[in-house]
Design an enzyme around this catalytic site. Structure first.
Site, short mmCIF file in Angstrom:
data_model
loop_
_atom_site.label_atom_id
_atom_site.label_comp_id
_atom_site.label_asym_id
_atom_site.label_seq_id
_atom_site.Cartn_x
_atom_site.Cartn_y
_atom_site.Cartn_z
N ASP A 56 3.44 11.38 -7.67
CA ASP A 56 2.24 11.23 -6.85
C ASP A 56 2.39 12.01 -5.55
OD1 ASP A 56 1.56 9.37 -8.78
OD2 ASP A 56 2.39 7.70 -7.64
N ASP B 52 3.96 7.72 4.53
CA ASP B 52 4.79 7.08 3.50
C ASP B 52 6.25 7.29 3.82
OD1 ASP B 52 2.29 7.37 2.27
OD2 ASP B 52 3.19 7.35 0.28
N GLU C 174 9.91 2.93 -3.79
CA GLU C 174 9.01 3.76 -4.58
C GLU C 174 9.16 5.24 -4.20
OE1 GLU C 174 4.32 3.19 -4.98
OE2 GLU C 174 4.94 4.58 -3.45
N GLU C 175 9.53 5.49 -2.97
CA GLU C 175 9.63 6.87 -2.49
C GLU C 175 10.99 7.52 -2.74
OE1 GLU C 175 7.09 8.49 -1.69
OE2 GLU C 175 5.69 6.83 -1.48
N ASP D 221 7.61 -0.94 -1.79
CA ASP D 221 6.65 0.16 -1.74
C ASP D 221 6.31 0.28 -0.25
OD1 ASP D 221 4.45 1.80 -1.70
OD2 ASP D 221 3.28 0.68 -3.17
N LEU E 208 4.50 2.19 1.70
CA LEU E 208 3.09 2.29 2.09
C LEU E 208 2.25 2.35 0.82
CD1 LEU E 208 2.26 2.31 5.05
CD2 LEU E 208 1.51 4.64 4.70
N ASP E 209 1.48 1.31 0.63
CA ASP E 209 0.66 1.21 -0.57
C ASP E 209 -0.78 1.57 -0.23
OD1 ASP E 209 0.04 0.14 -3.33
OD2 ASP E 209 -1.21 -1.16 -2.08
N GLU F 61 5.50 -2.87 -7.08
CA GLU F 61 4.13 -3.34 -6.84
C GLU F 61 3.81 -4.60 -7.67
OE1 GLU F 61 2.51 0.51 -7.88
OE2 GLU F 61 1.91 0.90 -5.82
P1 AHG Z 1 0.63 4.15 -3.58
O1 AHG Z 1 -0.22 4.58 -2.43
O2 AHG Z 1 1.81 3.32 -3.15
O3 AHG Z 1 1.01 5.27 -4.50
O4 AHG Z 1 -0.20 3.10 -4.46
C1 AHG Z 1 -1.51 3.37 -4.84
C2 AHG Z 1 -1.80 2.50 -6.02
C3 AHG Z 1 -2.40 1.15 -5.69
O5 AHG Z 1 -2.23 0.67 -4.44
C4 AHG Z 1 -3.85 1.30 -6.02
O6 AHG Z 1 -4.36 0.10 -6.48
C5 AHG Z 1 -3.85 2.37 -7.06
O7 AHG Z 1 -2.73 3.17 -6.84
C6 AHG Z 1 -5.04 3.24 -7.02
O8 AHG Z 1 -5.00 4.10 -8.10
P2 AHG Z 1 -6.30 4.92 -8.59
O9 AHG Z 1 -6.63 5.86 -7.48
O10 AHG Z 1 -5.86 5.58 -9.85
O11 AHG Z 1 -7.38 3.89 -8.83
MN MN Z 2 1.63 1.45 -4.06
MN MN Z 3 3.41 3.82 -1.85
#
Ligand code: AHG
Ligand code: MN
Ligand code: MN
Length: 338
Positions: free
Chosen positions: A63, A69, A92-93, A115, A117-118, A274
């Site tokens: 990602d 983050d 996660e990072e 995680d 920063l989510d 998560e």
């Molecule tokens: P992160 O920012 O830690 O990568 O997590 C994002 C996650 C979660 O928090 C969220 O519900 C989901 O990804 C959103 O994903 P989509 O954009 O695919 O819906």
């Molecule tokens: Mn997350």
């Molecule tokens: Mn994250």
């Protein structure tokens, strides 16, 4: 006026509920609280410092990584390294776990997963983000450094879990397996103060939370259940930060779904960082958390640090209803045990 109870005071009080507690877990939770305040400060001034935006890297699961983050990740690792109450972390990072040497030769029996920063895609547009954490008791030989098996424990072995929501106010919500409590950061005194005692999720709610843009990519049974939510006139809310979406559901009731899609056949969300910590909290508040294949999330086998899982979690009656739809419409028979 009611007397204010700070997070530190509350944690210390709770320690007395465990007659043989050594104070390590107490110290660890306090240190996570300190890290949360530091991250909160940066989240709040991110625009001013020009640290908004995408760093030139991806996280270990591919990602895109925002700069904040990395900052949150570094701060959490730094606080936990200095804490002396934790012998390793997995984030996660970070591709691999990080072993932490004992501080003052004092061995520690806990590891922390997080995680940092989510919901990081929300940062640039000033929308809520969060931090998620879980704490396990190590199972490897305490004489040596922590090992991968300490982190690959199922969620049902979590000793504590929590999240921090950097929203209109900053909240820290955590459980040690005896209910769920929430603390709001009072910026004037720099303390998390007890604001939500013994949080109980409503049996039902008026919200469902799913990325409906992927509707056509979901399996038939999930589409049928989502149609049902819409038929019931439930309101769709989806922030794209799991912490924020779950926080609403915890207080107002509802269901959060992240099913498998063609792009993410195992689901997108990470089990260790998560799904497990948030499932522990939701269950402790009286809710349910299962995969879209109807296994209890907390009982899933964990085979690698960055494993993904599908998830359906929230109000117990709504998760049960989702289960009925899956059992009725799934192309392959599924007989969920729970
Ligand atoms: P992160 O920012 O830690 O990568 O997590 C994002 C996650 C979660 O928090 C969220 O519900 C989901 O990804 C959103 O994903 P989509 O954009 O695919 O819906
Ligand atoms: Mn997350
Ligand atoms: Mn994250």
């Amino acid at each position: 006026m009611n007397r204010i109870v700070t997070l530190d005071e509350f944690i210390i009080r709770r320690q007395k509920d465990f007659p043989f507690a050594s104070g390590e877990l107490t110290g660890l939770l306090r240190d996570i609280g300190v890290a949360a305040k530091i991250v909160n400060r940066e989240v709040n001034k991110a625009g001013l410092l020009n640290i908004l935006g995408v760093a030139d890297s991806q996280n270990s699961t591919g990602d895109v990584v925002q700069k904040l983050d990395l900052y949150a990740n570094d701060k959490l690792i730094e606080c936990l390294k200095n804490s002396g109450e934790c012998c390793g972390v997995a984030s996660e990072e970070c591709e691999e776990l990080i072993a932490i040497p004992p501080v003052d030769d004092k061995p520690s029996k806990y590891v922390v997963v997080f995680d940092p920063l989510d919901g990081s895609s929300n940062i640039d547009v000033n929308v809520s983000v969060g931090t998620i954490f879980g704490i396990y008791r190590r199972v490897s030989d305490p004489a040596g450094p922590c090992a991968i098996e300490d982190f690959l424990q199922p969620g049902n072995q979590l000793v504590a879990a929590g999240y921090v929501l950097y929203g209109t106010s900053t909240l820290l919500v955590y459980t040690t397996g005896r209910g769920v409590n929430g603390f709001t950061l009072d910026p004037t005194i720099g303390e998390f103060c007890l604001s939500h005692q013994n949080i109980q999720i409503p049996a039902r709610g008026n919200y469902y939370s799913v990325n409906q843009g992927y509707y056509l990519k979901f399996d038939l049974e999930m589409r049928r259940y989502i149609d049902h939510c819409s038929d019931m006139n439930l309101m769709l809310r989806y922030i794209g930060s799991m912490v924020s979406d779950i926080h609403r559901i915890l207080f107002q009731g509802g269901i959060f779904l992240y099913p498998n899609t063609r792009k993410y056949p195992q689901g997108k969300l990470r089990l260790v960082y998560e799904c497990n910590p948030l499932s522990f909290i939701v269950e402790q508040a009286g809710g349910k958390a299962m995969t879209c294949q109807l296994e209890r999330v907390l009982d899933l086998e964990v085979n690698h640090l960055h494993q993904r899982a599908t998830i359906a979690m929230g109000s117990p009656d709504m998760v049960d209803e989702m289960k009925e739809f899956v059992q009725r419409y799934s192309a392959t028979p599924i007989f969920g045990k729970r």
